[in-house]
Design a protein around this motif. Sequence first.
Motif, PDB file in Angstrom:
ATOM      1  N   GLU A   1     -14.803 113.372  58.378  1.00  0.00           N
ATOM      2  CA  GLU A   1     -14.292 113.629  59.723  1.00  0.00           C
ATOM      3  C   GLU A   1     -13.478 112.442  60.221  1.00  0.00           C
ATOM      4  O   GLU A   1     -12.435 112.612  60.867  1.00  0.00           O
ATOM      5  N   ARG A   2     -13.928 111.210  59.935  1.00  0.00           N
ATOM      6  CA  ARG A   2     -13.157 110.039  60.347  1.00  0.00           C
ATOM      7  C   ARG A   2     -11.812 109.977  59.647  1.00  0.00           C
ATOM      8  O   ARG A   2     -10.806 109.611  60.256  1.00  0.00           O
ATOM      9  N   VAL A   3     -11.786 110.355  58.355  1.00  0.00           N
ATOM     10  CA  VAL A   3     -10.507 110.381  57.631  1.00  0.00           C
ATOM     11  C   VAL A   3      -9.561 111.388  58.263  1.00  0.00           C
ATOM     12  O   VAL A   3      -8.364 111.123  58.443  1.00  0.00           O
TER      13      VAL A   3
ATOM     14  N   GLY B   1      -8.037 103.834  55.779  1.00  0.00           N
ATOM     15  CA  GLY B   1      -9.261 103.074  55.953  1.00  0.00           C
ATOM     16  C   GLY B   1     -10.064 102.982  54.669  1.00  0.00           C
ATOM     17  O   GLY B   1      -9.547 102.685  53.588  1.00  0.00           O
ATOM     18  N   LEU B   2     -11.383 103.244  54.767  1.00  0.00           N
ATOM     19  CA  LEU B   2     -12.260 103.149  53.608  1.00  0.00           C
ATOM     20  C   LEU B   2     -11.897 104.147  52.524  1.00  0.00           C
ATOM     21  O   LEU B   2     -12.107 103.885  51.337  1.00  0.00           O
ATOM     22  N   ALA B   3     -11.353 105.301  52.927  1.00  0.00           N
ATOM     23  CA  ALA B   3     -10.939 106.286  51.922  1.00  0.00           C
ATOM     24  C   ALA B   3      -9.824 105.717  51.043  1.00  0.00           C
ATOM     25  O   ALA B   3      -9.817 105.907  49.820  1.00  0.00           O
ATOM     26  N   GLY B   4      -8.878 105.008  51.645  1.00  0.00           N
ATOM     27  CA  GLY B   4      -7.816 104.383  50.865  1.00  0.00           C
ATOM     28  C   GLY B   4      -8.355 103.298  49.947  1.00  0.00           C
ATOM     29  O   GLY B   4      -7.912 103.155  48.804  1.00  0.00           O
ATOM     30  N   ILE B   5      -9.325 102.511  50.427  1.00  0.00           N
ATOM     31  CA  ILE B   5      -9.947 101.490  49.581  1.00  0.00           C
ATOM     32  C   ILE B   5     -10.658 102.136  48.402  1.00  0.00           C
ATOM     33  O   ILE B   5     -10.562 101.673  47.256  1.00  0.00           O
TER      34      ILE B   5
END
Length: 423
Positions: free
Chosen positions: A351-353, A364-368
């Motif tokens: 949901e944040r993505v 964000g963290l998904a890209g990392i």
Amino acid sequence: MSSPEQGVRGILAPVRFGRALQVVLLGMIVVCAVRYALRHEDAVAMPYILAGAALLAAVALLRPVVPRKGAWPAVWTLVVAALWILLTLTAPSFAWCAVPLAFAVLQILPFWPAAGVVAAMTAVVVAAELRIAEEADPTLIAGPLGIAFATVVAYRALDREARAREQLVDELTTTQSELAAAENRAGALAERARLSREIHDSVGQNLSSIHLLLQAAEQQWDRRPDAARAQVRTAADTARAGLDEVRRVVRDLAPSELDGVAGSLPAAIERLVTEAVGVDASFRSHGALGDVPLPVAAAVIRTVRGALANVAEHAQASRTVVSLTAQPDELRLDIRDDGIGFDARPAARRERVRQRRSAGRGRGLAGIEERIAAVGGSLEIESAPGEGTTVSAVFPASALSAGSDSSVFGESAATVAAEKETP
């Protein structure tokens, strides 16, 4: 100007003198109460008047504990004003309390409600002064009206000037953001053009030469074997030169933190942590770390940079620790903070993505996680609201060996085979 969510929206909201106003208001209440007591020693209503003054002082003392969000500041202001009006209509001695109270009204309420309350307070002051006047005195009417009008008009001008400056700052911030975005786009286009030229002028030309040399060798293999072998050797040399060019291009794409540290990944991370802005971070290195392939080193550096940026922007942490642990079977990177944490369950993260994408922000963290997975590693996230966050990047031995033995960082199998078959 403060935002509406904070509950402070008045003309004088940017002026930080709430505590001073509270002290002045309490002092005026005490002085007015003493004045009333001295002048009305035998008044039957004295206990009630003093009790009202004590209640007004008690409510005034509550201001520091009144929540700043929502309508609470406005409610506090209206309650104090109502108590003062009732007290002043009964005992005109308390009319002087209108001065600090009017400033509090202007600081908290929006302009038009504040102007209405100040007008009502002015009318009360006029009525109180006329009540105790021995004879008709027009200055008792004109004086308070003139002072109230001049005060409101002056602070209205201040309010407009403050709003104009705020709008100017917002426009400047927007312009700077647009300029930065345009510079980023221009930089990306320039980098794409540079890479296109690099690949065309080096890799593309080398591949074309190899293709032509091998075609010529195939045609002359039976009739002129010596010349064909020489052409194959030349093709192998050209392939080796092309491999060096590819290495150079990829090396230029590595993070700048890896420059000038003699290939030492811990030194690069320590420098990045030391120079981090907006976060109190420290670095620890454990184990003997050998040569780390450039793709893995670049992924580690970018992960540390992105994680520290997230901590500075979102975590509200007082302490962050970055650890790099080298073990025989894996390389592990841990970034721990003692911040506010978040819901790290997969559904909440998805949901944040989605929200970040809709807001036009980064991944964000998904890209990392995608960057780490691209070089054979995995990302682990441990967090919960109020319990801090731990982000761990794990690179198994297969990822480290794949990065060093294949792709553009080791001799290709085709080149080695060509060299073995060349007389």
